[in-house]
Design an enzyme around this catalytic site. Structure first.
Site, PDB file in Angstrom:
ATOM      1  N   GLY A  55       0.575  -1.225  -0.120  1.00  0.00           N
ATOM      2  CA  GLY A  55      -0.057   0.183   0.054  1.00  0.00           C
ATOM      3  C   GLY A  55       0.808   1.311  -0.001  1.00  0.00           C
ATOM      4  O   GLY A  55       1.907   1.328   0.437  1.00  0.00           O
ATOM      5  N   GLY A  57       1.756   5.216   1.397  1.00  0.00           N
ATOM      6  CA  GLY A  57       1.514   5.528   2.566  1.00  0.00           C
ATOM      7  C   GLY A  57       2.793   5.440   3.551  1.00  0.00           C
ATOM      8  O   GLY A  57       3.194   5.870   4.575  1.00  0.00           O
ATOM      9  N   HIS A  58       3.788   4.443   2.997  1.00  0.00           N
ATOM     10  CA  HIS A  58       5.066   4.015   3.318  1.00  0.00           C
ATOM     11  C   HIS A  58       6.278   4.561   2.842  1.00  0.00           C
ATOM     12  O   HIS A  58       7.268   3.862   2.837  1.00  0.00           O
ATOM     13  CB  HIS A  58       5.079   2.509   3.586  1.00  0.00           C
ATOM     14  N   ASP A 111      -2.408  -8.162   1.201  1.00  0.00           N
ATOM     15  CA  ASP A 111      -1.263  -8.356   0.288  1.00  0.00           C
ATOM     16  C   ASP A 111      -0.830  -9.846   0.109  1.00  0.00           C
ATOM     17  O   ASP A 111      -0.879 -10.105  -1.048  1.00  0.00           O
ATOM     18  CB  ASP A 111       0.217  -7.751   0.968  1.00  0.00           C
ATOM     19  N   HIS A 220       0.351   0.542  10.575  1.00  0.00           N
ATOM     20  CA  HIS A 220      -1.233   1.006  10.372  1.00  0.00           C
ATOM     21  C   HIS A 220      -1.857   1.447  11.683  1.00  0.00           C
ATOM     22  O   HIS A 220      -2.945   1.639  11.775  1.00  0.00           O
ATOM     23  CB  HIS A 220      -2.058   0.074   9.549  1.00  0.00           C
TER      24      HIS A 220
END
Length: 332
Positions: A55, A57-58, A111, A220
């Site tokens: 995802g 955001g990392h 994932d 998260h």
């Protein structure tokens, strides 16, 4: 109540816009159609392909580690969401991997499901694959149940070893073995001081008081071992290092690489003070530090805090770590 504040355009287009900005900053990657995915322009189909993803955001994980000596392609999902099987398949197809694909990604349910679907479809096309799920977060499950552990910043070391092995070794099984070995020699743990918020939300993912920290919180906002009062940097790092020391079964004379990774909002000052404490701890225990990385390597939006990763070396892993690489986020 304090609300998140970000300087964005359309909150629903964040993953797409950050990917376009990333692609504008590199010249060694080619986008995969209209997807948020890319592959190396110079990829040679006669080597084992290393494909990563996860995802958004990392950042700079995972796209930042695609390049020579590292991953060969990346598939990126929405913020904190897995890429779809279609994106993964199209990304692999763009590589035309004659010698097979090794998937390297974080151990999260979405994932796992989507990459597994992609792996099955590749097998239907007679393209062999192997999956390495990063599970370096020592807090998220006991070592006896490591298959349940989350993947965090230690993914950097596994991708580094996988990319170097794919360049050095001709046989698929040899690249798999080196990648799996790197994973077993990697351990990480983090501490959160403040929350993060998904761009389309007007509230934070979790709450933590101004005078509290949480050891082992996930990328998260997944729970760690519980909240405790904010102490000193040395006290906190000592707690983290005790867990890594035990998990990797370190002894005097061992040699490690150190990664002090910013989760997003911590200052360089805090990271360097943490790195000082990490090195002092290792020196006091007779463990040699081969190399240090300090900075933003696997973030969690604006989460305040950091993670510490150790990579326990032997001669093979040292050789793989020392191999040259060139990507947006890592160059040797």
């Amino acid at each position: 109540m304090r609300k998140p504040k970000k300087l964005l355009n359309n909150p629903d287009a964040v993953a797409r816009e950050q990917f376009e900005g990333f692609m504008a900053a590199v010249d060694h990657l080619e986008p995969v159609g209209s997807y948020t995915a890319a592959f190396r322009k110079d990829f040679c189909s006669d080597k084992v392909a290393i494909v990563t993803g996860g995802g958004a955001g990392h950042e700079p994980m995972y796209g930042g580690y695609v390049g020579a000596g590292l991953a060969d392609a990346v598939a990126i999902g929405d913020v904190f969401a897995a890429p779809s099987p279609d994106v993964i398949i199209e990304t692999c197809s763009a590589l035309n991997p004659n010698k097979g694909v090794i998937f390297v990604y974080g151990n999260y349910a979405g994932d796992n499901m989507n990459f597994d679907i992609a792996a099955e479809l590749l097998e239907d096309d007679d393209i062999k694959s192997h999956t390495v799920r990063i599970n370096d977060d020592v807090i998220s499950a006991p070592k006896s149940n490591s298959v349940e552990r989350r993947g965090i910043a230690g993914a950097l070391y596994v991708l580094k070893a996988a990319g170097a092995a794919a360049d050095m070794y001709h046989e698929f099984d040899d690249v798999v073995a080196a990648t799996e070995k790197a994973l077993k020699h990697t351990a990480s743990v983090g501490v959160a001081l403040g929350p993060c918020a998904i761009p389309r939300n007007d509230t934070f993912n979790f709450e933590i008081a101004d005078d509290e920290i949480e050891i082992g919180m996930g990328l998260h906002g997944e729970p760690g071992v519980g909240k405790s009062k904010l102490g000193t940097a040395d006290e906190t790092v000592s707690t983290l290092m005790d867990k890594l020391h035990k998990d990797l079964d370190l002894h005097a004379g061992d040699e490690v690489c150190v990664l002090v990774n910013n989760l997003g909002a911590s200052t360089q000052m805090e990271l360097l003070i943490a790195n000082r404490a990490v090195n002092n701890y290792l020196n006091d225990n007779g463990i040699a530090v081969y190399d240090c990385l300090v900075g933003n390597y696997c973030t969690s939006l604006e989460m305040s805090g950091y993670s510490i990763s150790l990579f326990k070396l032997d001669e093979q892993l040292k050789c793989l770590y020392d191999a040259s690489c060139h990507s947006f986020a890592l160059r040797k």
